[in-house]
Each structure stands twice: as structure tokens, then as C-alpha cells.
Design a protein around this motif. Structure first.
Motif, short mmCIF file in Angstrom:
data_model
loop_
_atom_site.label_atom_id
_atom_site.label_comp_id
_atom_site.label_asym_id
_atom_site.label_seq_id
_atom_site.Cartn_x
_atom_site.Cartn_y
_atom_site.Cartn_z
N GLU A 35 1.64 -10.94 -7.62
CA GLU A 35 2.83 -10.63 -8.42
C GLU A 35 3.68 -9.53 -7.79
N ASP A 36 3.03 -8.62 -7.05
CA ASP A 36 3.72 -7.55 -6.35
C ASP A 36 4.68 -6.78 -7.26
N PRO A 37 4.18 -6.16 -8.32
CA PRO A 37 5.03 -5.47 -9.30
C PRO A 37 5.62 -4.19 -8.73
N LEU A 38 6.68 -3.73 -9.36
CA LEU A 38 7.33 -2.49 -8.93
C LEU A 38 7.38 -1.46 -10.06
N ILE A 39 7.82 -1.88 -11.25
CA ILE A 39 8.06 -0.94 -12.35
C ILE A 39 6.90 -0.98 -13.35
N MET A 40 6.31 0.18 -13.57
CA MET A 40 5.15 0.30 -14.45
C MET A 40 5.51 1.01 -15.75
N LEU A 41 5.08 0.45 -16.86
CA LEU A 41 5.25 1.07 -18.17
C LEU A 41 3.88 1.53 -18.66
N ILE A 42 3.69 2.85 -18.81
CA ILE A 42 2.43 3.37 -19.31
C ILE A 42 2.45 3.29 -20.84
N MET A 43 1.57 2.49 -21.38
CA MET A 43 1.47 2.37 -22.83
C MET A 43 0.60 3.50 -23.39
N PRO A 44 0.86 3.95 -24.61
CA PRO A 44 0.00 4.98 -25.22
C PRO A 44 -1.45 4.51 -25.24
N PRO A 45 -2.39 5.32 -24.76
CA PRO A 45 -3.79 4.90 -24.73
C PRO A 45 -4.33 4.55 -26.11
N TYR A 59 -2.17 9.96 -21.64
CA TYR A 59 -0.85 9.34 -21.45
C TYR A 59 -0.02 10.11 -20.42
N THR A 60 -0.01 11.44 -20.55
CA THR A 60 0.84 12.25 -19.68
C THR A 60 0.30 12.40 -18.26
N THR A 61 -0.98 12.11 -18.04
CA THR A 61 -1.56 12.32 -16.72
C THR A 61 -1.72 11.05 -15.90
N MET A 62 -1.31 9.91 -16.43
CA MET A 62 -1.46 8.66 -15.68
C MET A 62 -0.31 8.39 -14.73
N THR A 63 0.81 9.09 -14.93
CA THR A 63 1.99 8.84 -14.11
C THR A 63 1.75 9.13 -12.63
N VAL A 64 1.15 10.29 -12.34
CA VAL A 64 1.04 10.76 -10.95
C VAL A 64 0.24 9.82 -10.06
N PRO A 65 -1.00 9.43 -10.39
CA PRO A 65 -1.75 8.56 -9.46
C PRO A 65 -1.08 7.20 -9.23
N ILE A 66 -0.41 6.67 -10.24
CA ILE A 66 0.26 5.37 -10.07
C ILE A 66 1.53 5.53 -9.24
N ALA A 67 2.27 6.60 -9.48
CA ALA A 67 3.48 6.85 -8.70
C ALA A 67 3.14 7.15 -7.24
N GLU A 68 2.06 7.90 -7.02
CA GLU A 68 1.65 8.21 -5.65
C GLU A 68 1.21 6.97 -4.89
N ALA A 69 0.81 5.94 -5.63
CA ALA A 69 0.42 4.68 -4.99
C ALA A 69 1.64 3.83 -4.62
N GLY A 70 2.85 4.29 -4.96
CA GLY A 70 4.05 3.59 -4.53
C GLY A 70 4.77 2.77 -5.57
N TYR A 71 4.52 3.06 -6.85
CA TYR A 71 5.19 2.32 -7.92
C TYR A 71 6.20 3.22 -8.64
#
Length: 227
Positions: A35-45, A59-71
Motif C-alpha cells: 500500500e505504501d502509505p504516507l499520511i498517518m492518523l494516530i487514533m486515541p489509544p 497518544y502524545t508519544t507515538m508521533t516521533v517514532p512513526i515520523a522518524e521512520a519517514g511518514y
């Protein structure tokens, strides 16, 4: 940005085991590459644990590892405000439903769900053990692109060493206090950095699509992590 986690010996041993088994990212995440996605929506855990505040901190700490992976990760503050306005704060209502509405509303390719199943503090051992699940679902097809169950033991000790019986007791007491009052944020960071460390690189990462043969972890992991 340098990651704030130093993976413990147990994690390194596990990683070597995965490499020896020959599990690669293309084998572990075929649908993510397809699927090669680009935009990620973090849903409330989804919080099934007794730790009341775990939901917001995860919720607030999931952004960094996913963004650092290139999304591209949609800004948490903005998305949270929108989700609350749309009465979509409780992810339990949507995890098994039609996610196309989130694609239309946010332009997201993937909705990222987290289920916190347990959060257990060990005062004696100066650790907090969290059991959780990560589920990446396509907003286009509703398919599960990635699902991992993780049990992560986070070291919350002070790192001090005591001399003699009294010194040992003082260190044990300090470790107990630190564990009892442990910062949810630092523990959440440890979990997310560890469990998401091998996801395929996204389009904003220079190694995008060239990491297919890199080693990957299994769908179910049990690891230790420390700051």
C-alpha cells in the motif's frame, strides 16, 4: 533527531535471534510495502489497563517514532480536537468499522490504533511492564497492514549503586519511589520507540523501499527497554 532510548541487552539478543531466523521487513510487513502509505492518523489509544492516564500519554508519544521512520503524522493536538468535536475520541467504536470517513476527513492513508492491555508496576524490581497491541489499518480498504503484540519491561531504576547493606537498602528505596511515581511519558516513549523500531521506512525517509531485506521483529515480541 536522536532517539532517547538505549535498547537493553535483552533487546539486542532478541534482535540477533530475529536476524538468525532470516525474518526480513518484506516478509513481516508485505501489506505496508504494497500500500505504501504516507499520511498517518494516530487514533486515541484504547486503554484496558488500570493506569488511567496511560491513554493520553501514549497518544502524545507515538508521533516521533512513526515520523522518524519517514511518514507524515497528522499533528496530535489538531487531530485530537477534531476527533473530540466529531465524537470520535473512543477508538473502540471505530477499530472494527469503516475507516473511510477518517480518510476523507483527514486525508489519512492509515489509522494507527493502540490497545493498552496492562500496565503493571514492580516496586521490588524497579520495572513497569506494559502489554499492548499496535494495529495499522488502511482507510482505503479497512485491511490490517500491521499488527504487533508487545510485552515491554521498562527499567525505571535510578542507576545508582549502593555500598554495603545500608547503601543497598537506600538505593532500593530510591528505585521503589521512582517506580511508584514513574513518569508515564518516559515509559510510553520507551514502549513506542522499542516496539515500532523496525517498521518499513516511509516516503520521507532516504531508505524508503530499500530496506526490504533488513531484519524485522516478529508479530509478537517480549523485550526490555531502558532510558
Amino acid at each position: 533527531m536522536k532517539k532517547s532510548i538505549i535498547i537493553s541487552l535483552a533487546v539486542l539478543v532478541s534482535a540477533l535471534a530475529f536476524i538468525s531466523c532470516g525474518t526480513t521487513k518484506i516478509q513481516a510487513f508485505p501489506k505496508m510495502y504494497e500500500e505504501d502509505p504516507l499520511i498517518m492518523l494516530i487514533m486515541p489509544p484504547i486503554n484496558n489497563s488500570t493506569a488511567v492516564d496511560a491513554k493520553d500519554y501514549f497518544y502524545t508519544t507515538m508521533t516521533v517514532p512513526i515520523a522518524e521512520a519517514g511518514y507524515y503524522v497528522l499533528p496530535p493536538a489538531m487531530t485530537m480536537a477534531t476527533l473530540q468535536r466529531e465524537s470520535a475520541y473512543d477508538s473502540e467504536r471505530f477499530i472494527d468499522g469503516d475507516l473511510s470517513k477518517f480518510g476523507q476527513l483527514f486525508g489519512a492513508d492509515v489509522a494507527v490504533f493502540t490497545i493498552i492491555n496492562s500496565w503493571n508496576k514492580s516496586i521490588i524490581g524497579s520495572t513497569i511492564t506494559i502489554e499492548l497491541e499496535y494495529i495499522f489499518k488502511s482507510t482505503k480498504t479497512n485491511e490490517v497492514l500491521f499488527h504487533r503484540q508487545a510485552k515491554i519491561k521498562c527499567d525505571t531504576s535510578t542507576g545508582m549503586k549502593g555500598n554495603g547493606l545500608l547503601g543497598t537498602l537506600l538505593v532500593a528505596t530510591a528505585d521503589a519511589v521512582r517506580t511508584a511515581a514513574s513518569d508515564y511519558v518516559s515509559v510510553a516513549v520507551m514502549c513506542n520507540e522499542t516496539a515500532l523500531s523496525d517498521i518499513p521506512y516511509g516516503k520521507y525517509h532516504p531508505a524508503h523501499k530499500s530496506d526490504k531485506e533488513e531484519a524485522a521483529m516478529s508479530k509478537k515480541i517480549s523485550m526490555s527497554a531502558s532510558k
